[in-house]
Write a protein that holds these residues in place. Structure first.
Motif, mmCIF file in Angstrom:
data_model
loop_
_atom_site.group_PDB
_atom_site.id
_atom_site.type_symbol
_atom_site.label_atom_id
_atom_site.label_comp_id
_atom_site.label_asym_id
_atom_site.label_seq_id
_atom_site.Cartn_x
_atom_site.Cartn_y
_atom_site.Cartn_z
ATOM 1 N N MET A 1 -15.171 1.023 -5.854
ATOM 2 C CA MET A 1 -13.988 0.578 -6.597
ATOM 3 C C MET A 1 -12.729 0.825 -5.769
ATOM 4 S SD MET A 1 -12.511 1.952 -10.260
ATOM 5 C CE MET A 1 -13.984 1.452 -11.154
ATOM 6 N N TYR A 2 -11.800 -0.128 -5.844
ATOM 7 C CA TYR A 2 -10.511 0.014 -5.183
ATOM 8 C C TYR A 2 -9.429 0.163 -6.246
ATOM 9 C CZ TYR A 2 -12.636 -1.315 -0.749
ATOM 10 O OH TYR A 2 -13.412 -1.354 0.382
ATOM 11 N N LEU A 3 -8.493 1.089 -5.994
ATOM 12 C CA LEU A 3 -7.462 1.412 -6.975
ATOM 13 C C LEU A 3 -6.096 1.297 -6.330
ATOM 14 C CD1 LEU A 3 -6.830 2.624 -9.831
ATOM 15 C CD2 LEU A 3 -6.795 4.857 -8.701
ATOM 16 N N LEU A 4 -5.190 0.591 -7.001
ATOM 17 C CA LEU A 4 -3.812 0.483 -6.530
ATOM 18 C C LEU A 4 -2.946 1.457 -7.321
ATOM 19 C CD1 LEU A 4 -2.258 -1.404 -4.491
ATOM 20 C CD2 LEU A 4 -1.388 -2.561 -6.508
ATOM 21 N N ARG A 5 -2.131 2.228 -6.617
ATOM 22 C CA ARG A 5 -1.288 3.243 -7.248
ATOM 23 C C ARG A 5 0.001 3.406 -6.457
ATOM 24 N NH1 ARG A 5 -1.322 7.328 -3.797
ATOM 25 N NH2 ARG A 5 -3.185 7.852 -2.578
ATOM 26 N N PRO A 6 1.033 4.045 -7.033
ATOM 27 C CA PRO A 6 2.257 4.328 -6.277
ATOM 28 C C PRO A 6 1.975 5.244 -5.093
ATOM 29 C CG PRO A 6 2.631 4.567 -8.643
ATOM 30 C CD PRO A 6 1.155 4.417 -8.455
ATOM 31 N N CYS A 7 2.710 5.030 -4.003
ATOM 32 C CA CYS A 7 2.531 5.883 -2.823
ATOM 33 C C CYS A 7 3.012 7.301 -3.129
ATOM 34 C CB CYS A 7 3.274 5.315 -1.623
ATOM 35 S SG CYS A 7 5.071 5.253 -1.804
ATOM 36 N N GLN A 8 2.441 8.257 -2.407
ATOM 37 C CA GLN A 8 2.772 9.662 -2.580
ATOM 38 C C GLN A 8 3.066 10.286 -1.218
ATOM 39 O OE1 GLN A 8 -0.814 11.109 -4.389
ATOM 40 N NE2 GLN A 8 -0.460 10.049 -6.341
ATOM 41 N N ARG A 131 -11.168 -6.308 4.238
ATOM 42 C CA ARG A 131 -10.781 -7.625 3.763
ATOM 43 C C ARG A 131 -11.950 -8.282 3.031
ATOM 44 N NH1 ARG A 131 -6.911 -8.975 8.978
ATOM 45 N NH2 ARG A 131 -5.317 -7.490 8.340
ATOM 46 N N LEU A 132 -12.127 -7.823 1.811
ATOM 47 C CA LEU A 132 -13.243 -8.238 0.975
ATOM 48 C C LEU A 132 -12.760 -9.194 -0.114
ATOM 49 C CD1 LEU A 132 -14.804 -4.674 0.551
ATOM 50 C CD2 LEU A 132 -15.439 -6.435 2.218
ATOM 51 N N GLN A 137 -6.106 -10.742 -3.790
ATOM 52 C CA GLN A 137 -5.520 -11.030 -5.101
ATOM 53 C C GLN A 137 -5.080 -9.750 -5.802
ATOM 54 O OE1 GLN A 137 -6.744 -14.025 -7.824
ATOM 55 N NE2 GLN A 137 -8.438 -14.667 -6.520
ATOM 56 N N LEU A 138 -5.870 -8.695 -5.668
ATOM 57 C CA LEU A 138 -5.485 -7.426 -6.279
ATOM 58 C C LEU A 138 -4.136 -6.967 -5.750
ATOM 59 C CD1 LEU A 138 -5.897 -4.815 -7.879
ATOM 60 C CD2 LEU A 138 -7.406 -4.008 -6.046
ATOM 61 N N LEU A 139 -3.959 -7.001 -4.430
ATOM 62 C CA LEU A 139 -2.691 -6.567 -3.837
ATOM 63 C C LEU A 139 -1.536 -7.462 -4.254
ATOM 64 C CD1 LEU A 139 -3.804 -5.680 -0.189
ATOM 65 C CD2 LEU A 139 -2.915 -4.089 -1.897
ATOM 66 N N SER A 140 -1.754 -8.744 -4.296
ATOM 67 C CA SER A 140 -0.676 -9.680 -4.606
ATOM 68 C C SER A 140 -0.334 -9.689 -6.095
ATOM 69 C CB SER A 140 -1.063 -11.088 -4.153
ATOM 70 O OG SER A 140 -0.031 -12.012 -4.430
ATOM 71 N N ARG A 141 -1.346 -9.816 -6.937
ATOM 72 C CA ARG A 141 -1.096 -10.052 -8.356
ATOM 73 C C ARG A 141 -0.811 -8.770 -9.132
ATOM 74 N NH1 ARG A 141 -5.865 -13.734 -10.335
ATOM 75 N NH2 ARG A 141 -4.461 -14.144 -12.094
ATOM 76 N N LYS A 351 -11.250 -16.192 2.454
ATOM 77 C CA LYS A 351 -11.188 -14.779 2.795
ATOM 78 C C LYS A 351 -9.803 -14.254 2.468
ATOM 79 C CE LYS A 351 -14.512 -14.885 6.597
ATOM 80 N NZ LYS A 351 -14.713 -14.622 8.028
ATOM 81 N N THR A 352 -9.738 -12.993 2.151
ATOM 82 C CA THR A 352 -8.466 -12.419 1.775
ATOM 83 C C THR A 352 -7.886 -11.603 2.923
ATOM 84 O OG1 THR A 352 -9.666 -10.559 0.771
ATOM 85 C CG2 THR A 352 -8.981 -12.364 -0.681
ATOM 86 N N ALA A 353 -7.773 -12.230 4.078
ATOM 87 C CA ALA A 353 -7.174 -11.566 5.243
ATOM 88 C C ALA A 353 -5.670 -11.741 5.146
ATOM 89 C CB ALA A 353 -7.693 -12.195 6.527
ATOM 90 N N ILE A 354 -4.999 -10.752 4.555
ATOM 91 C CA ILE A 354 -3.610 -10.916 4.159
ATOM 92 C C ILE A 354 -2.696 -10.070 5.009
ATOM 93 C CG2 ILE A 354 -2.019 -10.797 2.215
ATOM 94 C CD1 ILE A 354 -4.273 -12.753 1.829
ATOM 95 N N LYS A 355 -1.665 -10.707 5.563
ATOM 96 C CA LYS A 355 -0.539 -9.984 6.130
ATOM 97 C C LYS A 355 0.692 -10.795 5.761
ATOM 98 C CE LYS A 355 -2.796 -8.512 10.431
ATOM 99 N NZ LYS A 355 -2.735 -8.710 11.878
#
Length: 357
Positions: A1-8, A131-132, A137-141, A351-355
């Motif tokens: 599982m990948y989780l997006l959260r505020p940086c620390q 880049r899976l 989409q997770l990062l963008s949306r 592919k979600t190769a995003i920069k």
């Protein structure tokens, strides 16, 4: 599982390492320790109960199993309230001469100050080894889920500045033909200085009169509004969200700026808030479960993940205990999440190769 959260603060070393992977042109992620310390401080203040008018919501993507930081994404608020923000506007000028019966139109670049009070999305980067499918989409949306959770924190005008096209040697044709001639410094020097001091110096060094595009080198004309190859997937996703190019480009590399009003962003429009029904494992999910982007709706402890979930006719969302734990969601009465199915935008061949800058 990948989780997006505020940086620390303890993400500092990982963020520096990711900066080294981004390559030239990503002004929001320079490989500089003091820059990152300040960026983390600003982000923590923005995620607080009393955010400043101008700030940033900087988030990291964590491999929940290992704790490794593998990606970044951010929202920048209150643009140009403290420092000017410049871009080139591509427009058309017409000149006529009645006696000679001549009417000629030409495209020009005009330096403009834009986006005062607007919100920018950017700093989207995913480490090559991660880049899976679905993670782009997770990062963008996820940014749009945060906006939907707390619209009062963001301006109505939302835009993204994408990296402009560069050749195999990492050179920007527009910079070589235009910026270099007026500023007399390299592209990398200009990017580094912008990251440190902002775009105010552009007012002093770039002309305030229209620049005829036809007078630029053909290579430079060809890349105006053209994204970097690595930014093309990000641009495609933003277009599906409803973002459009309105004629503005980056001052240095000519990358397109695309924008939308907050209420017209597809993820904002179609995401729903649901109470949760938590089951022990994936095996206990209803048969209609599907990959779903889910936020915990808690700005102060914001979390977003991509996980299997099922929407019930009564409006509940069925998620697993592992998903609930990652999102810091409990089964108490009144607990809610915001969700949107991944397949509203998913292209399984892409592919979600995003920069994106």
């Amino acid at each position: 599982m990948y989780l997006l959260r505020p940086c620390q603060t303890n993400d500092l070393a990982a963020l520096l390492a990711l900066s080294e992977l981004t390559g030239a042109g990503m002004t929001s992620m320079p490989c500089d320790l003091e820059h990152w310390k300040q960026k983390i401080d600003v982000s923590q203040q923005s995620f607080s109960a009393t955010p400043a008018r101008s700030g940033s919501y900087f988030m990291v993507l964590e491999d929940h199993a290992t704790g490794e930081i593998v990606g970044t994404t951010a929202i920048y608020t209150g643009l140009a309230l403290t420092h000017p923000f410049y871009a080139f506007r591509v427009s058309e000028q017409q000149r006529t001469h009645d006696a000679l019966n001549i009417c000629r139109s030409s495209q020009v670049l005009e330096r403009v100050s834009e986006y005062t009070g607007a919100t920018e999305i950017g700093s989207l980067f995913l480490a090559p080894d991660h880049r899976l499918p679905g993670l782009g989409q997770l990062l963008s949306r996820a940014r749009f889920l945060l906006m939907a959770d707390a619209p009062e924190r963001f301006g109505d005008r939302i835009f993204a500045e994408l990296r402009g096209w560069q050749n195999a040697q990492g050179q920007s044709p527009l910079w070589e033909s235009l910026g270099q001639r007026f500023m007399g410094i390299t592209f990398d020097q200009a990017v580094a200085y912008t990251a440190e001091a902002g775009l105010a110096f552009a007012e002093e060094l770039l002309p305030d009169y229209p620049i005829c595009i036809d007078l630029l080198a053909e290579e430079a004309q060809a890349v105006i509004g053209r994204p970097h190859d690595s930014s093309a997937p990000a641009l495609a996703m933003l277009k599906r969200e409803g973002f459009q190019w309105q004629g503005l480009i980056d001052l240095f590399d000519g990358g397109p700026h695309v924008e939308s009003s907050l209420g017209h962003i597809q993820t904002v429009k179609h995401s729903t808030v649901s109470s949760v029904d938590i089951v022990p494992s994936d095996d206990d999910l209803p048969l209609n479960h599907q990959p779903t982007l889910i936020s915990n709706t808690d700005v102060l402890n914001f979390r977003v993940t991509l996980a299997p979930a099922a929407a019930l006719p009564n409006g509940q969302l069925v998620i697993t205990q592992a998903t609930a734990d990652a999102l810091l969601v409990t089964s108490h009465q009144g607990a809610v999440v915001r969700c949107v199915p991944l397949n509203r935008q998913q292209n399984h061949q892409q592919k979600t190769a995003i920069k994106a800058a």
